[in-house]
Design an enzyme around this catalytic site. Structure first.
Site, PDB file in Angstrom:
ATOM      1  N   ASP A   1       3.010  -1.875  57.827  1.00  0.00           N
ATOM      2  CA  ASP A   1       4.377  -2.098  57.330  1.00  0.00           C
ATOM      3  C   ASP A   1       4.896  -3.435  57.854  1.00  0.00           C
ATOM      4  O   ASP A   1       4.488  -3.904  58.926  1.00  0.00           O
ATOM      5  CB  ASP A   1       5.319  -0.962  57.764  1.00  0.00           C
ATOM      6  CG  ASP A   1       6.491  -0.790  56.810  1.00  0.00           C
ATOM      7  OD1 ASP A   1       6.479   0.162  56.005  1.00  0.00           O
ATOM      8  OD2 ASP A   1       7.433  -1.628  56.853  1.00  0.00           O
TER       9      ASP A   1
ATOM     10  N   ARG B   1      15.787  -3.444  35.445  1.00  0.00           N
ATOM     11  CA  ARG B   1      14.554  -3.442  36.245  1.00  0.00           C
ATOM     12  C   ARG B   1      13.529  -4.407  35.647  1.00  0.00           C
ATOM     13  O   ARG B   1      12.342  -4.096  35.612  1.00  0.00           O
ATOM     14  CB  ARG B   1      13.936  -2.029  36.294  1.00  0.00           C
ATOM     15  CG  ARG B   1      14.705  -0.995  37.046  1.00  0.00           C
ATOM     16  CD  ARG B   1      14.505  -1.119  38.561  1.00  0.00           C
ATOM     17  NE  ARG B   1      15.302  -0.126  39.242  1.00  0.00           N
ATOM     18  CZ  ARG B   1      16.565  -0.330  39.629  1.00  0.00           C
ATOM     19  NH1 ARG B   1      17.154  -1.486  39.420  1.00  0.00           N
ATOM     20  NH2 ARG B   1      17.227   0.624  40.245  1.00  0.00           N
TER      21      ARG B   1
ATOM     22  N   TYR C   1      10.897  -5.799  38.149  1.00  0.00           N
ATOM     23  CA  TYR C   1      10.228  -4.619  38.712  1.00  0.00           C
ATOM     24  C   TYR C   1       9.287  -3.975  37.698  1.00  0.00           C
ATOM     25  O   TYR C   1       8.114  -3.705  37.996  1.00  0.00           O
ATOM     26  CB  TYR C   1      11.291  -3.615  39.157  1.00  0.00           C
ATOM     27  CG  TYR C   1      10.726  -2.360  39.771  1.00  0.00           C
ATOM     28  CD1 TYR C   1      10.137  -2.401  41.029  1.00  0.00           C
ATOM     29  CD2 TYR C   1      10.777  -1.135  39.104  1.00  0.00           C
ATOM     30  CE1 TYR C   1       9.610  -1.252  41.599  1.00  0.00           C
ATOM     31  CE2 TYR C   1      10.259   0.007  39.671  1.00  0.00           C
ATOM     32  CZ  TYR C   1       9.678  -0.051  40.925  1.00  0.00           C
ATOM     33  OH  TYR C   1       9.150   1.082  41.495  1.00  0.00           O
TER      34      TYR C   1
ATOM     35  N   VAL D   1      12.672   8.742  43.211  1.00  0.00           N
ATOM     36  CA  VAL D   1      12.363   9.525  44.410  1.00  0.00           C
ATOM     37  C   VAL D   1      13.388   9.210  45.489  1.00  0.00           C
ATOM     38  O   VAL D   1      13.759   8.043  45.683  1.00  0.00           O
ATOM     39  CB  VAL D   1      10.936   9.174  44.918  1.00  0.00           C
ATOM     40  CG1 VAL D   1      10.560  10.040  46.103  1.00  0.00           C
ATOM     41  CG2 VAL D   1       9.909   9.323  43.797  1.00  0.00           C
TER      42      VAL D   1
ATOM     43  N   SER E   1      14.589   3.359  50.097  1.00  0.00           N
ATOM     44  CA  SER E   1      14.798   2.275  49.123  1.00  0.00           C
ATOM     45  C   SER E   1      15.792   2.693  48.043  1.00  0.00           C
ATOM     46  O   SER E   1      16.554   1.876  47.530  1.00  0.00           O
ATOM     47  CB  SER E   1      13.474   1.808  48.501  1.00  0.00           C
ATOM     48  OG  SER E   1      13.182   2.456  47.306  1.00  0.00           O
TER      49      SER E   1
ATOM     50  N   ARG F   1      19.911  11.366  34.635  1.00  0.00           N
ATOM     51  CA  ARG F   1      18.852  10.936  33.709  1.00  0.00           C
ATOM     52  C   ARG F   1      17.528  11.662  33.972  1.00  0.00           C
ATOM     53  O   ARG F   1      16.545  11.448  33.278  1.00  0.00           O
ATOM     54  CB  ARG F   1      18.664   9.413  33.770  1.00  0.00           C
ATOM     55  CG  ARG F   1      18.044   8.921  35.036  1.00  0.00           C
ATOM     56  CD  ARG F   1      17.893   7.398  35.070  1.00  0.00           C
ATOM     57  NE  ARG F   1      17.036   7.049  36.191  1.00  0.00           N
ATOM     58  CZ  ARG F   1      16.827   5.829  36.621  1.00  0.00           C
ATOM     59  NH1 ARG F   1      17.395   4.805  36.039  1.00  0.00           N
ATOM     60  NH2 ARG F   1      16.024   5.603  37.640  1.00  0.00           N
TER      61      ARG F   1
HETATM   62  P1  NAI Z   1      10.869   2.372  50.836  1.00  0.00           P
HETATM   63  O1  NAI Z   1      11.646   1.102  50.750  1.00  0.00           O
HETATM   64  O2  NAI Z   1      11.571   3.600  51.208  1.00  0.00           O
HETATM   65  O3  NAI Z   1       9.617   2.112  51.759  1.00  0.00           O
HETATM   66  C1  NAI Z   1       8.803   1.009  51.529  1.00  0.00           C
HETATM   67  C2  NAI Z   1       8.195   0.496  52.811  1.00  0.00           C
HETATM   68  O4  NAI Z   1       7.415  -0.669  52.483  1.00  0.00           O
HETATM   69  C3  NAI Z   1       9.229   0.060  53.851  1.00  0.00           C
HETATM   70  O5  NAI Z   1       8.917   0.636  55.105  1.00  0.00           O
HETATM   71  C4  NAI Z   1       9.091  -1.459  53.878  1.00  0.00           C
HETATM   72  O6  NAI Z   1       9.329  -2.023  55.167  1.00  0.00           O
HETATM   73  C5  NAI Z   1       7.650  -1.662  53.454  1.00  0.00           C
HETATM   74  N1  NAI Z   1       7.415  -2.977  52.873  1.00  0.00           N
HETATM   75  C6  NAI Z   1       8.198  -3.631  51.982  1.00  0.00           C
HETATM   76  N2  NAI Z   1       7.679  -4.838  51.730  1.00  0.00           N
HETATM   77  C7  NAI Z   1       6.541  -4.947  52.448  1.00  0.00           C
HETATM   78  C8  NAI Z   1       5.574  -5.962  52.612  1.00  0.00           C
HETATM   79  N3  NAI Z   1       5.679  -7.144  51.980  1.00  0.00           N
HETATM   80  N4  NAI Z   1       4.519  -5.739  53.447  1.00  0.00           N
HETATM   81  C9  NAI Z   1       4.417  -4.574  54.103  1.00  0.00           C
HETATM   82  N5  NAI Z   1       5.316  -3.575  53.997  1.00  0.00           N
HETATM   83  C10 NAI Z   1       6.363  -3.763  53.185  1.00  0.00           C
HETATM   84  O7  NAI Z   1      10.178   2.525  49.406  1.00  0.00           O
HETATM   85  P2  NAI Z   1       9.683   3.812  48.575  1.00  0.00           P
HETATM   86  O8  NAI Z   1      10.804   4.259  47.736  1.00  0.00           O
HETATM   87  O9  NAI Z   1       8.976   4.768  49.441  1.00  0.00           O
HETATM   88  O10 NAI Z   1       8.650   3.093  47.598  1.00  0.00           O
HETATM   89  C11 NAI Z   1       7.258   3.021  47.869  1.00  0.00           C
HETATM   90  C12 NAI Z   1       6.574   2.581  46.604  1.00  0.00           C
HETATM   91  O11 NAI Z   1       6.897   3.479  45.570  1.00  0.00           O
HETATM   92  C13 NAI Z   1       6.999   1.196  46.103  1.00  0.00           C
HETATM   93  O12 NAI Z   1       5.866   0.527  45.587  1.00  0.00           O
HETATM   94  C14 NAI Z   1       7.986   1.513  45.003  1.00  0.00           C
HETATM   95  O13 NAI Z   1       8.052   0.496  44.037  1.00  0.00           O
HETATM   96  C15 NAI Z   1       7.368   2.784  44.445  1.00  0.00           C
HETATM   97  N6  NAI Z   1       8.281   3.624  43.690  1.00  0.00           N
HETATM   98  C16 NAI Z   1       9.406   4.148  44.266  1.00  0.00           C
HETATM   99  C17 NAI Z   1      10.251   4.938  43.525  1.00  0.00           C
HETATM  100  C18 NAI Z   1      11.513   5.510  44.105  1.00  0.00           C
HETATM  101  O14 NAI Z   1      12.338   5.985  43.328  1.00  0.00           O
HETATM  102  N7  NAI Z   1      11.694   5.523  45.410  1.00  0.00           N
HETATM  103  C19 NAI Z   1       9.974   5.248  42.117  1.00  0.00           C
HETATM  104  C20 NAI Z   1       8.746   4.685  41.623  1.00  0.00           C
HETATM  105  C21 NAI Z   1       7.947   3.902  42.387  1.00  0.00           C
END
Ligand code: NAI
Length: 251
Positions: free
Chosen positions: A36, A150, A153, A186, A190, A211
């Site tokens: 991370d 988005r 994205y 989810v 984020s 939605r």
């Molecule tokens: P989150 O923001 O809760 O966690 C993401 C983690 O990735 C954080 O700990 C952050 O520090 C780390 N991170 C960000 N940029 C980074 C980098 N350049 N290098 C290393 N670590 C990095 O995100 P979440 O919601 O768990 O999302 C995870 C994945 O799921 C992402 O790819 C997101 O696009 C995808 N996603 C999330 C959805 C949602 O509704 N939460 C829906 C669909 C996809």
């Protein structure tokens, strides 16, 4: 214990889906490498796993080649091999295309797509040498269905789906499976940040929920269960799929 003795690199493991997956994979016997940008967050997950000898935290920006090479080198130093690569780190920028700055576009592509190129470029040669491995990428329902505000994205996640399918075919005879997850909305940190950007976050949350065909958001644990299935031996005949876990969002 479906992942006994497997070594799993999980990017973005410090929060949300990555964190839940790190905890689940560890509980299934995997040695987890929690990568991370935020070292404290990754270390907290390793502490939560409980047996720190079976998990390690690495601070890295997965859009930077030198960081990715360090992640791979430290993983091999510690565990001697890599079994699973879960490319999950991602960012969710807001905006239509005319509102998206060049810097936002570039950062989105770097974190959401370039990172996957870099990680796969460094790990696939190891998988080829080892005689196989599993790759799972986090795409999004936004790659499959239009979502307002988005633009960058959705484009980045569409690229993840295409990369997944392309790689799956390239390595199908090398015992390397490549799949991606397409989560719907989810409830993760984020999402909290995205809601906080609205003038009325409480109302915005209601809109997000409205939605959803199921009338609720997904949980990080539900996405982690799908990740576990796709990297487990039960999914041995599955490669190149965009696996929706979205409560009916793309139906
Ligand atoms: P989150 O923001 O809760 O966690 C993401 C983690 O990735 C954080 O700990 C952050 O520090 C780390 N991170 C960000 N940029 C980074 C980098 N350049 N290098 C290393 N670590 C990095 O995100 P979440 O919601 O768990 O999302 C995870 C994945 O799921 C992402 O790819 C997101 O696009 C995808 N996603 C999330 C959805 C949602 O509704 N939460 C829906 C669909 C996809």
């Amino acid at each position: 214990m479906r992942l006994t003795d497997k070594v799993a690199i999980i990017t973005g493991a410090g929060a949300g889906i990555g964190r839940a997956t790190a905890l689940l994979f560890a509980s299934e016997g995997a040695k987890v490498v929690a990568v991370d940008l935020d070292l404290q967050a990754a270390e907290a997950v390793v502490a939560e796993v409980g047996a720190s000898s079976l998990a390690m935290a690495i601070q890295a920006d997965v859009s930077v080649l030198a960081d990715v090479q360090r992640v791979v080198a430290e993983t091999l130093d510690r565990f001697g091999r890599i079994s699973i690569l879960f490319n999950n780190a991602g960012i969710v920028p807001h905006g239509k295309i005319h509102q998206t700055t060049e810097a936002e576009w570039d950062r989105t592509m770097a974190v959401n797509v370039r990172s996957m190129y870099l990680m796969c470029h460094e790990v696939v040669p190891i998988f080829l040498k080892q005689g196989g491995g599993d790759i799972l990428n986090t795409a999004s329902a936004a790659a499959l269905r239009s979502v307002v505000d988005r633009a960058a994205y959705s484009a980045s996640k569409g690229a993840v789906v295409a990369l997944t399918k392309s790689m799956a075919l390239d390595y199908v005879r090398d015992r390397i499976r490549v799949n991606c997850l397409c989560p719907g909305t989810v409830d993760t940190p984020s999402l909290g940040q995205r809601l906080a950007a609205f003038p009325d976050p409480v109302e915005a949350r209601k809109q997000f929920v409205a939605r959803q065909p199921m009338g609720r958001l997904g949980t990080a644990e539900e996405i982690a269960q799908a990740a576990l299935f796709l990297v487990s031996d039960e999914a041995a005949f599955i490669t190149g799929i965009a696996f929706s876990v979205d409560g009916g969002f793309t139906v």
